[in-house]
Design a protein around this motif. Structure first.
Motif, PDB file in Angstrom:
ATOM      1  N   MET A  34     -15.437  38.008  47.335  1.00  0.00           N
ATOM      2  CA  MET A  34     -16.172  39.260  47.253  1.00  0.00           C
ATOM      3  C   MET A  34     -17.572  39.108  47.847  1.00  0.00           C
ATOM      4  SD  MET A  34     -14.425  41.725  46.017  1.00  0.00           S
ATOM      5  CE  MET A  34     -12.781  41.875  45.312  1.00  0.00           C
ATOM      6  N   ASN A  35     -18.047  40.197  48.433  1.00  0.00           N
ATOM      7  CA  ASN A  35     -19.365  40.301  49.065  1.00  0.00           C
ATOM      8  C   ASN A  35     -19.449  39.561  50.398  1.00  0.00           C
ATOM      9  OD1 ASN A  35     -20.567  41.941  47.024  1.00  0.00           O
ATOM     10  ND2 ASN A  35     -20.672  40.124  45.737  1.00  0.00           N
ATOM     11  N   THR A  36     -18.307  39.101  50.905  1.00  0.00           N
ATOM     12  CA  THR A  36     -18.279  38.544  52.254  1.00  0.00           C
ATOM     13  C   THR A  36     -18.412  39.682  53.266  1.00  0.00           C
ATOM     14  OG1 THR A  36     -16.819  36.735  51.595  1.00  0.00           O
ATOM     15  CG2 THR A  36     -16.923  37.249  53.944  1.00  0.00           C
ATOM     16  N   TRP A  37     -19.340  39.562  54.200  1.00  0.00           N
ATOM     17  CA  TRP A  37     -19.435  40.506  55.305  1.00  0.00           C
ATOM     18  C   TRP A  37     -18.498  40.036  56.414  1.00  0.00           C
ATOM     19  CZ3 TRP A  37     -22.152  45.088  55.684  1.00  0.00           C
ATOM     20  CH2 TRP A  37     -23.033  45.364  54.631  1.00  0.00           C
ATOM     21  N   VAL A  38     -17.784  40.968  57.002  1.00  0.00           N
ATOM     22  CA  VAL A  38     -16.856  40.625  58.076  1.00  0.00           C
ATOM     23  C   VAL A  38     -17.084  41.555  59.268  1.00  0.00           C
ATOM     24  CG1 VAL A  38     -15.102  39.772  56.479  1.00  0.00           C
ATOM     25  CG2 VAL A  38     -15.022  42.159  57.234  1.00  0.00           C
ATOM     26  N   SER A  39     -16.819  41.013  60.445  1.00  0.00           N
ATOM     27  CA  SER A  39     -16.821  41.810  61.668  1.00  0.00           C
ATOM     28  C   SER A  39     -15.383  42.251  61.920  1.00  0.00           C
ATOM     29  CB  SER A  39     -17.332  40.978  62.843  1.00  0.00           C
ATOM     30  OG  SER A  39     -17.111  41.655  64.072  1.00  0.00           O
ATOM     31  N   VAL A  40     -15.195  43.540  62.162  1.00  0.00           N
ATOM     32  CA  VAL A  40     -13.860  44.076  62.427  1.00  0.00           C
ATOM     33  C   VAL A  40     -13.854  44.703  63.818  1.00  0.00           C
ATOM     34  CG1 VAL A  40     -12.012  45.592  61.624  1.00  0.00           C
ATOM     35  CG2 VAL A  40     -13.598  44.574  59.963  1.00  0.00           C
ATOM     36  N   GLU A  41     -12.999  44.188  64.687  1.00  0.00           N
ATOM     37  CA  GLU A  41     -12.884  44.696  66.051  1.00  0.00           C
ATOM     38  C   GLU A  41     -11.558  45.423  66.217  1.00  0.00           C
ATOM     39  OE1 GLU A  41     -12.556  43.121  70.690  1.00  0.00           O
ATOM     40  OE2 GLU A  41     -12.857  41.690  69.048  1.00  0.00           O
ATOM     41  N   ASN A  42     -11.629  46.666  66.666  1.00  0.00           N
ATOM     42  CA  ASN A  42     -10.421  47.431  66.962  1.00  0.00           C
ATOM     43  C   ASN A  42      -9.886  46.956  68.309  1.00  0.00           C
ATOM     44  OD1 ASN A  42      -8.470  49.346  67.647  1.00  0.00           O
ATOM     45  ND2 ASN A  42      -9.565  51.016  66.630  1.00  0.00           N
ATOM     46  N   LEU A  43      -8.762  46.282  68.309  1.00  0.00           N
ATOM     47  CA  LEU A  43      -8.201  45.718  69.531  1.00  0.00           C
ATOM     48  C   LEU A  43      -7.567  46.770  70.432  1.00  0.00           C
ATOM     49  CD1 LEU A  43      -6.579  42.490  68.026  1.00  0.00           C
ATOM     50  CD2 LEU A  43      -8.801  42.724  69.175  1.00  0.00           C
ATOM     51  N   GLU A  44      -7.503  48.016  69.946  1.00  0.00           N
ATOM     52  CA  GLU A  44      -6.894  49.085  70.733  1.00  0.00           C
ATOM     53  C   GLU A  44      -7.914  49.915  71.500  1.00  0.00           C
ATOM     54  OE1 GLU A  44      -4.485  51.254  67.970  1.00  0.00           O
ATOM     55  OE2 GLU A  44      -3.263  49.502  67.447  1.00  0.00           O
ATOM     56  N   ASN A  45      -9.183  49.934  71.007  1.00  0.00           N
ATOM     57  CA  ASN A  45     -10.204  50.711  71.720  1.00  0.00           C
ATOM     58  C   ASN A  45     -11.524  49.958  71.916  1.00  0.00           C
ATOM     59  OD1 ASN A  45     -11.486  50.814  69.218  1.00  0.00           O
ATOM     60  ND2 ASN A  45     -10.899  52.931  68.789  1.00  0.00           N
ATOM     61  N   GLY A  46     -11.606  48.724  71.416  1.00  0.00           N
ATOM     62  CA  GLY A  46     -12.790  47.899  71.625  1.00  0.00           C
ATOM     63  C   GLY A  46     -13.939  48.153  70.678  1.00  0.00           C
ATOM     64  N   ARG A  47     -13.847  49.128  69.780  1.00  0.00           N
ATOM     65  CA  ARG A  47     -14.938  49.396  68.847  1.00  0.00           C
ATOM     66  C   ARG A  47     -15.057  48.271  67.823  1.00  0.00           C
ATOM     67  NH1 ARG A  47     -14.461  55.873  67.333  1.00  0.00           N
ATOM     68  NH2 ARG A  47     -14.207  56.647  69.489  1.00  0.00           N
ATOM     69  N   GLN A  48     -16.285  48.042  67.342  1.00  0.00           N
ATOM     70  CA  GLN A  48     -16.539  46.945  66.409  1.00  0.00           C
ATOM     71  C   GLN A  48     -17.532  47.374  65.340  1.00  0.00           C
ATOM     72  OE1 GLN A  48     -16.967  43.179  68.344  1.00  0.00           O
ATOM     73  NE2 GLN A  48     -18.057  42.232  66.647  1.00  0.00           N
ATOM     74  N   ILE A  49     -17.275  46.983  64.094  1.00  0.00           N
ATOM     75  CA  ILE A  49     -18.144  47.317  62.969  1.00  0.00           C
ATOM     76  C   ILE A  49     -18.324  46.086  62.085  1.00  0.00           C
ATOM     77  CG2 ILE A  49     -17.522  49.765  62.886  1.00  0.00           C
ATOM     78  CD1 ILE A  49     -15.628  49.031  60.550  1.00  0.00           C
TER      79      ILE A  49
END
Length: 265
Positions: free
Chosen positions: A108-123
């Protein structure tokens, strides 16, 4: 991951017998079939509770002690208004407009980078819930996070999840995290919980009894919406491995009904 999973299966299985007696459920299948999002760790909550093994629909899950080096590819889903205002697995209130997410095993409380492999967006999102418990799905995003990723309409998307760690610094402009440190539960302050009571006198009597044979017998009060509890703990360790081995010994050879390692401040 295989060595870590083998370690948990070998060392935590006795404690799991107790954990599995606790009704648990985190998040479900995303927006269109989310299921029940009760706290996954009652009757105890907090960081130490979310690190305990749990079972959903007959399948066992073993939370990772460290997020360092974690990378995974799979499908992301999302959950929204139905759960807005409800408690997440770590006890926070779910806010569909916050940048948070659910994961089955990351600390819990881990920050993660999430990349959409279908449109290149990242959050970047913070893990504060458990799930999604659907085959092939690896992360359940909040509505706001899913909207930024462009997956609200399709419901799911193929993504890459990379663990960043615990946030240690934030941007003055928009308060987003800019620096991270690995989340690691292997090192720190640990003890072993062996009981929990609603009545303080009963907890005191049990602590006194334990103090005759065990070091650092102490009581930690905890309060939630069901009332106040007094958790009895023994032992003091500076790494998770020693605490787990001690809890295993208590259950296997010393007659304790349950015992599990917990982190303490």
């Amino acid at each position: 991951m295989a060595p870590y999973m083998n370690y948990l299966i070998r060392t935590l299985m006795p404690a799991l017998l107790f954990c599995l007696a606790v009704a648990v459920a985190g998040c479900g299948a995303g927006t269109y079939n989310s299921g029940d999002r009760r706290s996954a760790d009652k009757p105890y909550s907090g960081t130490e509770a979310t690190q305990r093994p749990y079972r959903i629909a007959g399948k066992h899950y073993y939370p990772m002690a460290s997020a360092n080096g974690y990378v995974e590819k799979g499908r992301a889903s999302w959950y929204g208004r139905k759960f807005h205002g409800r408690k997440t697995s770590n006890g926070e209130i779910y806010n569909m407009y916050a940048m948070t997410a659910a994961h089955k095993t990351l600390p819990m409380n881990t920050w993660v980078s999430v990349e959409n492999l279908e449109n290149g967006r990242q959050i970047t999102v913070r893990i504060n819930d458990r799930g999604p418990f659907v085959a092939g799905r690896i992360i359940d995003l909040s509505y706001n996070a899913a909207q930024r990723m462009g997956i609200v309409e399709p419901g799911t998307a193929r993504v890459k999840v990379t663990a960043l760690g615990k946030a240690t610094a934030y941007s003055k402009k928009d308060h987003t995290p800019v620096n991270f440190t690995p989340v690691d539960y292997w090192k720190g302050n640990f003890t072993v919980q062996v009981g929990a009571f609603k009545v303080r006198t009963n907890a005191d009597q049990y602590r006194i009894k334990l103090s005759r044979d065990y070091l650092n017998a102490h009581i930690v009060p905890y309060e939630d919406d069901r009332g106040r509890f007094y958790r009895v703990r023994i032992g003091k360790f500076n790494n998770l491995n020693d605490a787990v081995m001690f809890s295993e010994r208590l259950m296997a050879g010393e007659g304790f009904g349950y015992a599990f390692a917990v982190a303490e401040d």
